[in-house]
Design a protein around this motif. Structure first.
Motif, mmCIF file in Angstrom:
data_model
loop_
_atom_site.group_PDB
_atom_site.id
_atom_site.type_symbol
_atom_site.label_atom_id
_atom_site.label_comp_id
_atom_site.label_asym_id
_atom_site.label_seq_id
_atom_site.Cartn_x
_atom_site.Cartn_y
_atom_site.Cartn_z
ATOM 1 N N UNK A 1 6.845 52.664 -12.158
ATOM 2 C CA UNK A 1 5.881 51.499 -12.143
ATOM 3 C C UNK A 1 6.670 50.411 -13.173
ATOM 4 N N UNK A 2 7.291 50.988 -14.127
ATOM 5 C CA UNK A 2 8.528 50.282 -14.723
ATOM 6 C C UNK A 2 9.458 49.656 -13.853
ATOM 7 N N UNK A 3 9.909 50.507 -13.241
ATOM 8 C CA UNK A 3 11.109 50.031 -12.265
ATOM 9 C C UNK A 3 10.677 48.856 -11.293
ATOM 10 N N UNK A 4 9.439 49.161 -10.720
ATOM 11 C CA UNK A 4 8.796 48.105 -10.003
ATOM 12 C C UNK A 4 8.706 46.556 -10.814
ATOM 13 N N UNK A 5 8.349 46.808 -11.884
ATOM 14 C CA UNK A 5 7.837 45.607 -12.843
ATOM 15 C C UNK A 5 9.389 45.008 -12.960
ATOM 16 N N UNK A 6 10.443 45.706 -13.427
ATOM 17 C CA UNK A 6 11.718 45.285 -13.533
ATOM 18 C C UNK A 6 12.296 44.551 -12.422
ATOM 19 N N UNK A 7 12.433 45.034 -11.371
ATOM 20 C CA UNK A 7 13.008 44.832 -9.952
ATOM 21 C C UNK A 7 11.944 43.425 -9.716
ATOM 22 N N UNK A 8 10.593 43.396 -9.902
ATOM 23 C CA UNK A 8 10.020 42.318 -9.356
ATOM 24 C C UNK A 8 10.399 41.051 -10.470
ATOM 25 N N UNK A 9 10.516 41.307 -11.755
ATOM 26 C CA UNK A 9 10.960 40.432 -12.595
ATOM 27 C C UNK A 9 12.434 39.782 -12.222
ATOM 28 N N UNK A 10 13.332 40.533 -11.898
ATOM 29 C CA UNK A 10 14.792 40.340 -11.579
ATOM 30 C C UNK A 10 14.735 39.475 -10.380
ATOM 31 N N UNK A 11 13.780 39.766 -9.371
ATOM 32 C CA UNK A 11 13.730 39.080 -8.153
ATOM 33 C C UNK A 11 13.272 37.526 -8.373
ATOM 34 N N UNK A 12 12.341 37.336 -9.242
ATOM 35 C CA UNK A 12 11.600 36.334 -9.711
ATOM 36 C C UNK A 12 12.654 35.256 -10.377
ATOM 37 N N UNK A 13 13.362 35.682 -11.389
ATOM 38 C CA UNK A 13 14.363 35.157 -12.002
ATOM 39 C C UNK A 13 15.592 34.748 -10.943
ATOM 40 N N UNK A 14 16.130 35.583 -10.210
ATOM 41 C CA UNK A 14 16.938 35.362 -9.147
ATOM 42 C C UNK A 14 16.550 34.130 -8.234
ATOM 43 N N UNK A 15 15.350 34.211 -7.805
ATOM 44 C CA UNK A 15 14.721 33.125 -6.878
ATOM 45 C C UNK A 15 14.681 31.675 -7.571
ATOM 46 N N UNK A 16 14.359 31.976 -8.866
ATOM 47 C CA UNK A 16 14.264 30.424 -9.567
ATOM 48 C C UNK A 16 15.700 30.186 -9.776
ATOM 49 N N UNK A 17 16.636 30.835 -10.082
ATOM 50 C CA UNK A 17 18.022 30.347 -10.312
ATOM 51 C C UNK A 17 18.673 29.886 -8.730
ATOM 52 N N UNK A 18 18.471 30.207 -7.964
ATOM 53 C CA UNK A 18 18.770 29.952 -6.413
ATOM 54 C C UNK A 18 18.298 28.509 -6.212
ATOM 55 N N UNK A 19 16.772 28.591 -6.474
ATOM 56 C CA UNK A 19 16.024 27.165 -6.307
ATOM 57 C C UNK A 19 16.632 26.133 -6.957
ATOM 58 N N UNK A 20 17.282 26.436 -8.229
ATOM 59 C CA UNK A 20 17.661 25.325 -9.175
ATOM 60 C C UNK A 20 18.963 24.904 -8.543
ATOM 61 N N UNK A 21 19.705 25.969 -8.016
ATOM 62 C CA UNK A 21 20.989 25.564 -7.383
ATOM 63 C C UNK A 21 20.895 24.617 -6.214
ATOM 64 N N UNK A 22 19.769 25.039 -5.448
ATOM 65 C CA UNK A 22 19.494 24.269 -4.105
ATOM 66 C C UNK A 22 19.188 22.694 -4.507
#
Length: 67
Positions: free
Chosen positions: A10-31
């Motif tokens: 569960x901890x790994x899933x939460x960390x992965x979800x958070x990382x994907x969310x941050x990554x998506x935000x960064x890509x969105x800002x670049x776009x």
């Protein structure tokens, strides 16, 4: 035994979800930044095309045979 593995999963899933969310935000800002740059460049291109049109009209006027 299973409780510890489940907690780690569960901890790994939460960390992965958070990382994907941050990554998506960064890509969105670049776009968004690049879209703004494209809009600025398109406006500059339009201004230059307008200037070219005026210069072509001036050239036609100045090189007319009846002048």
């Amino acid at each position: 035994m299973f409780g510890m593995k489940r907690t780690a999963s569960m901890l790994l899933i939460c960390v992965a979800t958070l990382a994907l969310g941050v990554g998506t935000y960064v890509v969105e800002q670049m776009i968004l930044e690049r879209e703004q740059k494209i809009a600025t460049l398109k406006a500059k291109i339009k201004e230059e095309q307008d200037r070219i049109t005026v210069l072509e009209a001036d050239w036609s006027y100045l090189t007319r045979p009846s002048r």
